[in-house]
Design an enzyme around this catalytic site. Sequence first.
Site, PDB file in Angstrom:
ATOM      1  N   ASP A  69      48.281 -13.388 -51.295  1.00  0.00           N
ATOM      2  CA  ASP A  69      48.250 -12.258 -51.394  1.00  0.00           C
ATOM      3  C   ASP A  69      47.795 -11.978 -52.286  1.00  0.00           C
ATOM      4  O   ASP A  69      48.116 -12.162 -53.141  1.00  0.00           O
ATOM      5  CB  ASP A  69      49.667 -10.902 -51.386  1.00  0.00           C
ATOM      6  CG  ASP A  69      48.833  -9.587 -51.812  1.00  0.00           C
ATOM      7  OD1 ASP A  69      48.187  -9.108 -50.845  1.00  0.00           O
ATOM      8  OD2 ASP A  69      49.447  -8.948 -51.940  1.00  0.00           O
ATOM      9  N   THR A 102      42.696  -7.656 -50.618  1.00  0.00           N
ATOM     10  CA  THR A 102      43.040  -7.460 -51.913  1.00  0.00           C
ATOM     11  C   THR A 102      42.151  -8.691 -52.594  1.00  0.00           C
ATOM     12  O   THR A 102      41.648  -9.027 -53.632  1.00  0.00           O
ATOM     13  CB  THR A 102      44.083  -7.950 -52.448  1.00  0.00           C
ATOM     14  OG1 THR A 102      45.288  -8.154 -51.623  1.00  0.00           O
ATOM     15  CG2 THR A 102      44.636  -6.092 -52.641  1.00  0.00           C
ATOM     16  N   THR A 103      42.291  -9.757 -51.387  1.00  0.00           N
ATOM     17  CA  THR A 103      41.900 -11.019 -51.355  1.00  0.00           C
ATOM     18  C   THR A 103      40.048 -11.421 -51.298  1.00  0.00           C
ATOM     19  O   THR A 103      39.196 -11.349 -52.323  1.00  0.00           O
ATOM     20  CB  THR A 103      41.977 -12.084 -50.910  1.00  0.00           C
ATOM     21  OG1 THR A 103      43.570 -12.338 -50.385  1.00  0.00           O
ATOM     22  CG2 THR A 103      41.031 -14.004 -50.961  1.00  0.00           C
ATOM     23  N   ASP A 400      51.734  -4.557 -46.334  1.00  0.00           N
ATOM     24  CA  ASP A 400      49.969  -3.885 -45.574  1.00  0.00           C
ATOM     25  C   ASP A 400      50.063  -3.372 -44.316  1.00  0.00           C
ATOM     26  O   ASP A 400      48.564  -2.690 -44.090  1.00  0.00           O
ATOM     27  CB  ASP A 400      49.458  -5.835 -45.918  1.00  0.00           C
ATOM     28  CG  ASP A 400      49.170  -6.394 -47.256  1.00  0.00           C
ATOM     29  OD1 ASP A 400      49.818  -5.355 -47.997  1.00  0.00           O
ATOM     30  OD2 ASP A 400      48.726  -7.751 -47.245  1.00  0.00           O
TER      31      ASP A 400
END
Length: 487
Positions: A69, A102-103, A400
């Site tokens: 994450d 988020t990545t 998520d």
Amino acid sequence: MALAFDEFGRPFIILKEQEQKTRLSGLDAQKANIAAGKAVARILRTSLGPKGMDKMLQIPDGDVTISNDGATILEQMDVDNQIAKLMVELSRSQDYEIGDGTTGVVVLAGALLEQAEKLLERGIHPVRIAEGYELASRIAVEHLEHIAQKLEFGPSNIEPLVQTCMTTLSSKIVNRCKRDMAEIAVKAVLAVADLERKDVNLDLIKVEGKVGGKLEDTELVYGIIVDKDMSHPQMPKRIEDAKIAILTCPFEPPKPKTKHKVDIDMVEKFQTLRQQEQKYFDDMVQKCKDVGATLVICQWGFDDEANHLLMHRNLPAVRWVGGVELELIAIATGGRIVPRFQELTPDKLGKAGLVREKSFGTTKDRMLYIEHCANSRAVTVFIRGGNKMMIEETKRSIHDALCVARNLIRNNSVVYGGGSAEIACSVAVEAAADRYPGVEQYAIRGFADALDSIPMALAENSGLQPIETLSAVKSEQIKVLVSLKST
């Protein structure tokens, strides 16, 4: 570098060879800042997508975190550079607002910086690059809205939501049982969602974990789970149609606010004091019994005498329950949190169909289940796993999935993944660049190239030839686009 002190004892640092140091400015400063941003993006690039690698991070106290994450990796990293900190903030804001991606957002930002560096070397002013990027982002967003499809779902048709949540969980450590996890996440969100207002309050979903069992034992409980047990081992372990008194006042005699000292010189005085203390306990327990409470949940502890009295009066009790858990129990059971015994009334009691204590494994770990509540909109996702690290990563994965389901309820438009949406936007932005005669068109083309970095990273992480794969997919998209235009 040396540390010295002035005449007042205040420390100051003496930097050796200070005259040899130079301040970066102009293009060199911009390049140094871009290099810092690219370094952060490079770290996360290998974690992108379902085939991305997990990162193992060790914090100073020796604890190890394994995660892919982006927000978690960057939170745990010790970042000093100010530009790199901005990348961490970018990932954090994506996590707060969207909950997933988020990545990808950091990888895309790194690619945009890389393209900006090439444009700066060609002598284009940073302001013109920013304007070009702004134009390109508008084109890309318009194209995304054009290619987006609407997902139709409802309480009786949750399959589209489950499929979308499974996509999110594909890149996580829980992907072997992603179907079960996705169903749990969707059911939890629908339990607390207001579909008319398209609003979801994720605070009503509690995610609890307990080491032991296997990942498949993870369950959704329509109620609240508290990591506590009954205060006395002889109290009943199962209470049906429970009426719950939720207290923030302790089961103990009142203490004076000032310093005090009690001198006891006779047995009679001690007996009087003890009887008075017992009367306090008696009155407290009786007040709870009089309003019809069959279970007491208290924020504070109580001593053995109060505990013994509660057991004898057949009034089960739970002590040391945290403030957040108390609030959730109050929401779920429809009760009110009572700060003083004098304010306890029957209408402030919470109601639950079943309260039971459950044991786990051979260690006699116990947890309290409060189910069939008056307000079933508070739910708990109870995660099991082999070790603490597994449970923490599963919590992040479930978070998520919950956020994705919430976002779909708010806006049910979807675009297809695997880099296809980025390639489609890249083709659209590249085609639109010819309409802008100024210097901005270079920045627009740079933006289109940066969009290609996401599918490139996905192909790279999957062990494919990145350039060949990207070219093949792009040519297919352009062929379909041409055939659609011709018809």
